[in-house]
Design a protein around this motif. Structure first.
Motif, PDB file in Angstrom:
ATOM      1  N   GLY A   1     -59.545 -22.975  47.348  1.00 19.05           N
ATOM      2  CA  GLY A   1     -60.342 -21.820  47.733  1.00 19.05           C
ATOM      3  C   GLY A   1     -60.198 -21.488  49.209  1.00 19.05           C
ATOM      4  O   GLY A   1     -60.018 -20.322  49.583  1.00 19.05           O
ATOM      5  N   THR A   2     -60.250 -22.522  50.038  1.00 11.59           N
ATOM      6  CA  THR A   2     -60.094 -22.313  51.475  1.00 11.59           C
ATOM      7  C   THR A   2     -58.707 -21.784  51.806  1.00 11.59           C
ATOM      8  O   THR A   2     -58.538 -20.921  52.669  1.00 11.59           O
ATOM      9  N   GLY A   3     -57.696 -22.293  51.085  1.00 10.78           N
ATOM     10  CA  GLY A   3     -56.326 -21.833  51.298  1.00 10.78           C
ATOM     11  C   GLY A   3     -56.153 -20.369  50.946  1.00 10.78           C
ATOM     12  O   GLY A   3     -55.447 -19.628  51.641  1.00 10.78           O
ATOM     13  N   ALA A   4     -56.831 -19.924  49.869  1.00  9.75           N
ATOM     14  CA  ALA A   4     -56.743 -18.513  49.469  1.00  9.75           C
ATOM     15  C   ALA A   4     -57.342 -17.606  50.538  1.00  9.75           C
ATOM     16  O   ALA A   4     -56.767 -16.577  50.898  1.00  9.75           O
TER      17      ALA A   4
ATOM     18  N   PHE B   1     -73.769 -22.887  41.476  1.00 10.83           N
ATOM     19  CA  PHE B   1     -72.527 -22.577  42.181  1.00 10.83           C
ATOM     20  C   PHE B   1     -71.737 -23.868  42.374  1.00 10.83           C
ATOM     21  O   PHE B   1     -72.181 -24.790  43.048  1.00 10.83           O
ATOM     22  N   THR B   2     -70.559 -23.941  41.763  1.00 11.13           N
ATOM     23  CA  THR B   2     -69.751 -25.155  41.784  1.00 11.13           C
ATOM     24  C   THR B   2     -68.503 -24.964  42.634  1.00 11.13           C
ATOM     25  O   THR B   2     -68.169 -23.845  43.044  1.00 11.13           O
ATOM     26  N   SER B   3     -67.810 -26.066  42.868  1.00 12.21           N
ATOM     27  CA  SER B   3     -66.547 -25.978  43.610  1.00 12.21           C
ATOM     28  C   SER B   3     -65.526 -25.153  42.831  1.00 12.21           C
ATOM     29  O   SER B   3     -64.681 -24.480  43.413  1.00 12.21           O
ATOM     30  N   GLY B   4     -65.609 -25.220  41.502  1.00 13.92           N
ATOM     31  CA  GLY B   4     -64.718 -24.404  40.676  1.00 13.92           C
ATOM     32  C   GLY B   4     -65.004 -22.921  40.863  1.00 13.92           C
ATOM     33  O   GLY B   4     -64.084 -22.097  40.896  1.00 13.92           O
TER      34      GLY B   4
ATOM     35  N   ASP C   1     -62.268 -20.171  42.214  1.00 11.50           N
ATOM     36  CA  ASP C   1     -61.938 -18.967  41.453  1.00 11.50           C
ATOM     37  C   ASP C   1     -62.264 -17.694  42.229  1.00 11.50           C
ATOM     38  O   ASP C   1     -61.466 -16.747  42.271  1.00 11.50           O
ATOM     39  N   GLU C   2     -63.444 -17.675  42.841  1.00 10.52           N
ATOM     40  CA  GLU C   2     -63.859 -16.472  43.560  1.00 10.52           C
ATOM     41  C   GLU C   2     -63.014 -16.247  44.813  1.00 10.52           C
ATOM     42  O   GLU C   2     -62.721 -15.101  45.173  1.00 10.52           O
ATOM     43  N   SER C   3     -62.633 -17.319  45.486  1.00  8.89           N
ATOM     44  CA  SER C   3     -61.808 -17.178  46.694  1.00  8.89           C
ATOM     45  C   SER C   3     -60.429 -16.637  46.351  1.00  8.89           C
ATOM     46  O   SER C   3     -59.892 -15.774  47.061  1.00  8.89           O
ATOM     47  N   ILE C   4     -59.846 -17.132  45.260  1.00  6.85           N
ATOM     48  CA  ILE C   4     -58.539 -16.637  44.822  1.00  6.85           C
ATOM     49  C   ILE C   4     -58.649 -15.165  44.415  1.00  6.85           C
ATOM     50  O   ILE C   4     -57.826 -14.326  44.808  1.00  6.85           O
ATOM     51  N   SER C   5     -59.679 -14.833  43.633  1.00  2.00           N
ATOM     52  CA  SER C   5     -59.893 -13.439  43.236  1.00  2.00           C
ATOM     53  C   SER C   5     -60.107 -12.564  44.464  1.00  2.00           C
ATOM     54  O   SER C   5     -59.569 -11.454  44.563  1.00  2.00           O
ATOM     55  N   GLY C   6     -60.900 -13.066  45.415  1.00  2.00           N
ATOM     56  CA  GLY C   6     -61.188 -12.304  46.621  1.00  2.00           C
ATOM     57  C   GLY C   6     -59.955 -12.034  47.446  1.00  2.00           C
ATOM     58  O   GLY C   6     -59.780 -10.937  47.994  1.00  2.00           O
ATOM     59  N   ALA C   7     -59.073 -13.042  47.547  1.00  2.00           N
ATOM     60  CA  ALA C   7     -57.837 -12.872  48.318  1.00  2.00           C
ATOM     61  C   ALA C   7     -56.937 -11.814  47.684  1.00  2.00           C
ATOM     62  O   ALA C   7     -56.371 -10.951  48.380  1.00  2.00           O
ATOM     63  N   ILE C   8     -56.807 -11.861  46.356  1.00  2.00           N
ATOM     64  CA  ILE C   8     -55.977 -10.871  45.658  1.00  2.00           C
ATOM     65  C   ILE C   8     -56.592  -9.482  45.773  1.00  2.00           C
ATOM     66  O   ILE C   8     -55.916  -8.493  46.073  1.00  2.00           O
TER      67      ILE C   8
ATOM     68  N   ILE D   1     -58.721 -15.239  36.101  1.00  2.00           N
ATOM     69  CA  ILE D   1     -58.927 -16.356  37.011  1.00  2.00           C
ATOM     70  C   ILE D   1     -59.923 -17.353  36.435  1.00  2.00           C
ATOM     71  O   ILE D   1     -59.726 -18.572  36.505  1.00  2.00           O
ATOM     72  N   GLN D   2     -60.992 -16.852  35.826  1.00  2.00           N
ATOM     73  CA  GLN D   2     -62.050 -17.737  35.340  1.00  2.00           C
ATOM     74  C   GLN D   2     -61.733 -18.379  34.000  1.00  2.00           C
ATOM     75  O   GLN D   2     -62.098 -19.534  33.762  1.00  2.00           O
ATOM     76  N   ASN D   3     -61.056 -17.641  33.113  1.00  2.00           N
ATOM     77  CA  ASN D   3     -60.819 -18.146  31.760  1.00  2.00           C
ATOM     78  C   ASN D   3     -59.404 -18.674  31.526  1.00  2.00           C
ATOM     79  O   ASN D   3     -59.138 -19.296  30.503  1.00  2.00           O
ATOM     80  N   LYS D   4     -58.499 -18.399  32.462  1.00  2.00           N
ATOM     81  CA  LYS D   4     -57.118 -18.876  32.381  1.00  2.00           C
ATOM     82  C   LYS D   4     -56.409 -18.433  31.097  1.00  2.00           C
ATOM     83  O   LYS D   4     -55.543 -19.114  30.572  1.00  2.00           O
ATOM     84  N   THR D   5     -56.802 -17.278  30.567  1.00  2.00           N
ATOM     85  CA  THR D   5     -56.174 -16.757  29.362  1.00  2.00           C
ATOM     86  C   THR D   5     -56.348 -15.240  29.315  1.00  2.00           C
ATOM     87  O   THR D   5     -57.290 -14.691  29.907  1.00  2.00           O
ATOM     88  N   PHE D   6     -55.413 -14.564  28.613  1.00  2.00           N
ATOM     89  CA  PHE D   6     -55.525 -13.121  28.411  1.00  2.00           C
ATOM     90  C   PHE D   6     -56.355 -12.802  27.171  1.00  2.00           C
ATOM     91  O   PHE D   6     -56.787 -11.678  26.985  1.00  2.00           O
TER      92      PHE D   6
END
Length: 233
Positions: free
Chosen positions: A44-47, A84-87, A91-98, A161-166
């Motif tokens: 998350g921090t990396g994103a 609010f978990t580390s997961g 997920d939110e940081s990756i979504s936020g970066a994109i 991002i959250q469900n890892k599936t389409f």
């Protein structure tokens, strides 16, 4: 008679209680959880760091608004069971970066619309005031095109991002998209004005645009939640 006799072995099995985890099992589980939490935090921090490297302070502010918004969302759940978990942070940081990249390029493209149609420098009179035609066009393009497009991207992105599936993504989109447009309409109108003012007076409003997006991002994250939340909280 034989049918009425109780089976002692079956009775014993019913009475059996699950074994408590051993000290070693507990230590291993705690270690595994700690590793997962650390990994999630690093990802998350990396994103967010990536968004900052690409877009500067604007990227940091906007990308960070996603995990912060999720934390507010979890706290505000109507059933009181939010956590609010580390997961969630990952997920939110990756979504936020994109999403930050999409928003940044989307706003930049919208600000170029007047130039593309030769409307630069043109003004119109309204209520006794001279108003930049380009600013009006930018505001309209933001409210009628950019905001709906960003909303349309938001749900598939978050779902993936959250469900890892389409699987189920289309149904989730149909269920939530139109409702989100209605709930966020007042905020979208304010955003349209903010982007229009940025075009009209860039020296004044351009530095404030993405800080505004960060604050509005928190509000969007809460308003676009498909779950019931307590707005009082």
């Amino acid at each position: 008679m034989a049918d009425n006799q109780e089976n002692p072995q079956a009775h014993d099995k019913k009475e059996e209680k699950p074994k408590a985890p051993t000290t070693l099992e507990s230590v291993l589980k705690e270690s595994s959880d700690a590793v997962k939490a650390s990994t999630n935090t690093l990802l998350g921090t990396g994103a967010i760091a990536g968004a900052t490297a690409l877009f500067g302070l604007d990227g940091l502010i906007l990308a960070s608004s996603f995990p912060i918004g999720r934390a507010i969302h979890e706290y505000s759940k109507a059933d009181g069971k939010g956590k609010f978990t580390s997961g969630n942070f990952r997920d939110e940081s990756i979504s936020g970066a994109i999403f930050t990249g999409l928003a940044k390029y989307g706003v930049d493209a919208t600000l170029q619309v007047p130039k593309a149609f030769g409307l630069e420098g043109m003004v119109t009179n309204a209520f006794g005031y001279s108003i930049s035609t380009g600013a009006l066009v930018v505001g309209a393009a933001t409210g009628l095109v950019l905001n709906p497009l960003l909303n349309a991207v938001y749900y598939p992105l978050q779902y993936l991002i959250q469900n890892k599936t389409f699987k189920g993504m289309g149904q989730d989109f149909k269920k939530n998209y139109v409702k989100s447009l209605i709930r966020t309409a007042p905020l979208s109108a304010i955003t349209s004005v903010a982007v229009g003012l940025t075009y009209a007076m860039p020296a004044v409003f351009a530095p404030l645009l993405f800080p505004y997006f960060a604050l509005s991002g928190l509000a969007y994250r809460v308003l676009m939640s498909p779950e019931k939340i307590s707005y009082k909280k």
